[in-house]
Motif scaffolding. Sequence first.
Motif, PDB file in Angstrom:
ATOM      1  N   ARG A  72       0.840  -1.213   0.000  1.00  0.00           N
ATOM      2  CA  ARG A  72       0.000   0.000   0.000  1.00  0.00           C
ATOM      3  C   ARG A  72       0.861   1.244   0.000  1.00  0.00           C
ATOM      4  NH1 ARG A  72      -4.326  -2.300   3.798  1.00  0.00           N
ATOM      5  NH2 ARG A  72      -5.598  -3.440   2.261  1.00  0.00           N
ATOM      6  N   ALA A  73       1.936   1.214   0.791  1.00  0.00           N
ATOM      7  CA  ALA A  73       2.838   2.369   0.835  1.00  0.00           C
ATOM      8  C   ALA A  73       3.453   2.580  -0.555  1.00  0.00           C
ATOM      9  CB  ALA A  73       3.934   2.138   1.877  1.00  0.00           C
ATOM     10  N   TYR A  74       3.743   1.475  -1.182  1.00  0.00           N
ATOM     11  CA  TYR A  74       4.341   1.484  -2.524  1.00  0.00           C
ATOM     12  C   TYR A  74       3.430   2.180  -3.528  1.00  0.00           C
ATOM     13  CZ  TYR A  74       7.428  -1.021  -5.794  1.00  0.00           C
ATOM     14  OH  TYR A  74       8.354  -1.367  -6.730  1.00  0.00           O
ATOM     15  N   PHE A  75       2.127   1.903  -3.401  1.00  0.00           N
ATOM     16  CA  PHE A  75       1.187   2.486  -4.365  1.00  0.00           C
ATOM     17  C   PHE A  75       0.750   3.901  -3.975  1.00  0.00           C
ATOM     18  CE2 PHE A  75      -0.001  -2.053  -5.589  1.00  0.00           C
ATOM     19  CZ  PHE A  75       0.681  -1.970  -6.785  1.00  0.00           C
ATOM     20  N   ALA A  76       1.190   4.346  -2.791  1.00  0.00           N
ATOM     21  CA  ALA A  76       0.703   5.634  -2.291  1.00  0.00           C
ATOM     22  C   ALA A  76       1.565   6.809  -2.748  1.00  0.00           C
ATOM     23  CB  ALA A  76       0.622   5.597  -0.770  1.00  0.00           C
ATOM     24  N   PHE A  77       2.006   6.784  -3.973  1.00  0.00           N
ATOM     25  CA  PHE A  77       2.771   7.914  -4.476  1.00  0.00           C
ATOM     26  C   PHE A  77       1.848   9.094  -4.736  1.00  0.00           C
ATOM     27  CE2 PHE A  77       5.931   4.755  -5.174  1.00  0.00           C
ATOM     28  CZ  PHE A  77       7.120   5.446  -5.108  1.00  0.00           C
ATOM     29  N   GLU A  78       2.330  10.231  -4.412  1.00  0.00           N
ATOM     30  CA  GLU A  78       1.569  11.445  -4.689  1.00  0.00           C
ATOM     31  C   GLU A  78       2.073  12.025  -6.008  1.00  0.00           C
ATOM     32  OE1 GLU A  78      -0.590  12.775  -2.305  1.00  0.00           O
ATOM     33  OE2 GLU A  78      -0.238  10.982  -1.088  1.00  0.00           O
ATOM     34  N   ARG A  79       1.291  12.960  -6.501  1.00  0.00           N
ATOM     35  CA  ARG A  79       1.651  13.623  -7.747  1.00  0.00           C
ATOM     36  C   ARG A  79       3.084  14.181  -7.702  1.00  0.00           C
ATOM     37  NH1 ARG A  79      -1.847  15.993 -11.606  1.00  0.00           N
ATOM     38  NH2 ARG A  79      -3.536  15.222 -10.333  1.00  0.00           N
ATOM     39  N   MET A  80       3.422  14.792  -6.571  1.00  0.00           N
ATOM     40  CA  MET A  80       4.735  15.411  -6.408  1.00  0.00           C
ATOM     41  C   MET A  80       5.844  14.376  -6.509  1.00  0.00           C
ATOM     42  SD  MET A  80       6.189  18.249  -6.044  1.00  0.00           S
ATOM     43  CE  MET A  80       7.150  19.444  -5.118  1.00  0.00           C
ATOM     44  N   GLY A 113       2.653   1.692 -14.531  1.00  0.00           N
ATOM     45  CA  GLY A 113       1.491   2.022 -15.342  1.00  0.00           C
ATOM     46  C   GLY A 113       0.770   3.239 -14.787  1.00  0.00           C
ATOM     47  N   LYS A 114       0.602   3.234 -13.496  1.00  0.00           N
ATOM     48  CA  LYS A 114      -0.111   4.319 -12.836  1.00  0.00           C
ATOM     49  C   LYS A 114       0.644   5.642 -12.958  1.00  0.00           C
ATOM     50  CE  LYS A 114      -1.552   5.187  -8.167  1.00  0.00           C
ATOM     51  NZ  LYS A 114      -1.856   4.686  -6.825  1.00  0.00           N
ATOM     52  N   LEU A 115       1.964   5.579 -12.757  1.00  0.00           N
ATOM     53  CA  LEU A 115       2.743   6.818 -12.744  1.00  0.00           C
ATOM     54  C   LEU A 115       3.098   7.326 -14.139  1.00  0.00           C
ATOM     55  CD1 LEU A 115       5.319   6.180  -9.864  1.00  0.00           C
ATOM     56  CD2 LEU A 115       3.245   7.558  -9.772  1.00  0.00           C
ATOM     57  N   ARG A 151       6.607  13.398  -9.943  1.00  0.00           N
ATOM     58  CA  ARG A 151       7.435  14.376 -10.649  1.00  0.00           C
ATOM     59  C   ARG A 151       8.912  14.196 -10.315  1.00  0.00           C
ATOM     60  NH1 ARG A 151       5.882  20.408  -9.720  1.00  0.00           N
ATOM     61  NH2 ARG A 151       8.127  20.688  -9.751  1.00  0.00           N
ATOM     62  N   VAL A 152       9.200  14.017  -9.032  1.00  0.00           N
ATOM     63  CA  VAL A 152      10.598  13.780  -8.649  1.00  0.00           C
ATOM     64  C   VAL A 152      11.099  12.500  -9.295  1.00  0.00           C
ATOM     65  CG1 VAL A 152      12.232  13.440  -6.770  1.00  0.00           C
ATOM     66  CG2 VAL A 152      10.202  14.809  -6.380  1.00  0.00           C
ATOM     67  N   LEU A 153      10.281  11.446  -9.163  1.00  0.00           N
ATOM     68  CA  LEU A 153      10.690  10.154  -9.698  1.00  0.00           C
ATOM     69  C   LEU A 153      10.972  10.226 -11.192  1.00  0.00           C
ATOM     70  CD1 LEU A 153       8.617   7.201  -8.318  1.00  0.00           C
ATOM     71  CD2 LEU A 153      11.043   7.724  -8.022  1.00  0.00           C
ATOM     72  N   ARG A 154      10.077  10.905 -11.887  1.00  0.00           N
ATOM     73  CA  ARG A 154      10.201  11.037 -13.339  1.00  0.00           C
ATOM     74  C   ARG A 154      11.563  11.629 -13.691  1.00  0.00           C
ATOM     75  NH1 ARG A 154       5.441  13.422 -14.318  1.00  0.00           N
ATOM     76  NH2 ARG A 154       4.639  11.408 -15.012  1.00  0.00           N
ATOM     77  N   LEU A 155      11.888  12.726 -13.016  1.00  0.00           N
ATOM     78  CA  LEU A 155      13.160  13.387 -13.294  1.00  0.00           C
ATOM     79  C   LEU A 155      14.338  12.519 -12.893  1.00  0.00           C
ATOM     80  CD1 LEU A 155      12.300  16.993 -12.591  1.00  0.00           C
ATOM     81  CD2 LEU A 155      14.200  16.373 -14.087  1.00  0.00           C
TER      82      LEU A 155
END
Lengths: 203, 203
Positions: free
Chosen positions: A93-101, A170-172, A104-108
């Motif tokens: 659950r913690a794994y899937f609990a990414f926020e929008r912010m 997929g989600k992110l 963005r960090v992860l993407r970069l």
Amino acid sequence: MSEQYVEEGDRRREIIEAALRVFSERGFGGATIKEIAREAGIRSPALIYWYFKDKRALFQEVLGAKVPVVRAVADLARVMDLPPEEALTKLGRAYFAFERMDARVLRLVIGEAIRRPEVAEAFVRAGPGRVLEFLKRYLERQIELGRLRPHDVRSGARMFVGMLIPQLAGKLFFPAMVEDGLTDEEHLRNAVETFLRGLAPES
Amino acid sequence: MSEQYVEEGDRRREIIEAALRVFSERGFGGATIKEIAREAGIRSPALIYWYFKDKRALFQEVLGAKVPVVRAVADLARVMDLPPEEALTKLGRAYFAFERMDARVLRLVIGEAIRRPEVAEAFVRAGPGRVLEFLKRYLERQIELGRLRPHDVRSGARMFVGMLIPQLAGKLFFPAMVEDGLTDEEHLRNAVETFLRGLAPES
């Protein structure tokens, strides 16, 4: 409120928030301590070094504070003895609990990490490496307790984290990968069940 | 040899090779059909459209031709009735059989895909989406044959592909994630075993 009256804990949190914003915009490689200081409204970058050894340590703290799954495993002792179904569901659950912010960090950071080895290392040590190390220790403990069959926990840790990756990715980043409509909770339940059945002690 | 004497199959392969080089350097977004034509030694970009509908179709063909696991699932019929242990091991080996060149393409394309939705979609449909779709059909078939327990194959496909991701990502991009020394073959054997035990028919 003038600078000297800010409490240490508050100051630390402010730096982490500022660093998150700067990392989000510039990536790990592009961010500088100087800019993070400016963003945090701190006159001298030297103050940042009082709280964090270097940019890498600060980055690690940002992921630790902002990425739920890293936050979850930072608190090892509390989950170490939970039964696998509960602990893995919590972790998932913690794994899937990414926020929008965080996305963005992860993407970069991921974009950078796959191109630059030094960013790759900082990223792994700050994020996925910590989750994997936690899982190895957790699985070892469960084997000791007779709750899981003896197995190579290096594989066990990769398997469990990995099972969740296509859904999270997929989600992110890749909506076309999850257009079959499977939800996070459904997938997590299936993954935990299959994983635990696969590693159930011999009966 | 002058242009008009090149065999169609050779020409097609040449275009794919040229496209691979251009995608590797420019990414999906930056590559143009014009540049790919130039790289292939073709005077007119129009000729490329005779073989491939558009840049996206060409991209899909490049991944299909160059990424072993996509190549492996392109040939569905041959593996559809293989027993799971054999089919999944085969798929896993293809998955780990990335070459240096593929890593370069992947690096660029993933970096791009996580920033640009249209590249994300092209990437998923050309690569991971095809592998997942194949696996769903394969798992459904195995359930029909009574070789696996009934389960949600959307999850099953994500799980199996996912289990291998940390190892592959470590190998391609994040060496710190695999410094515990687990080999691809060991991990694949463990993953196939755990997955199949987890989905074994009720006995």
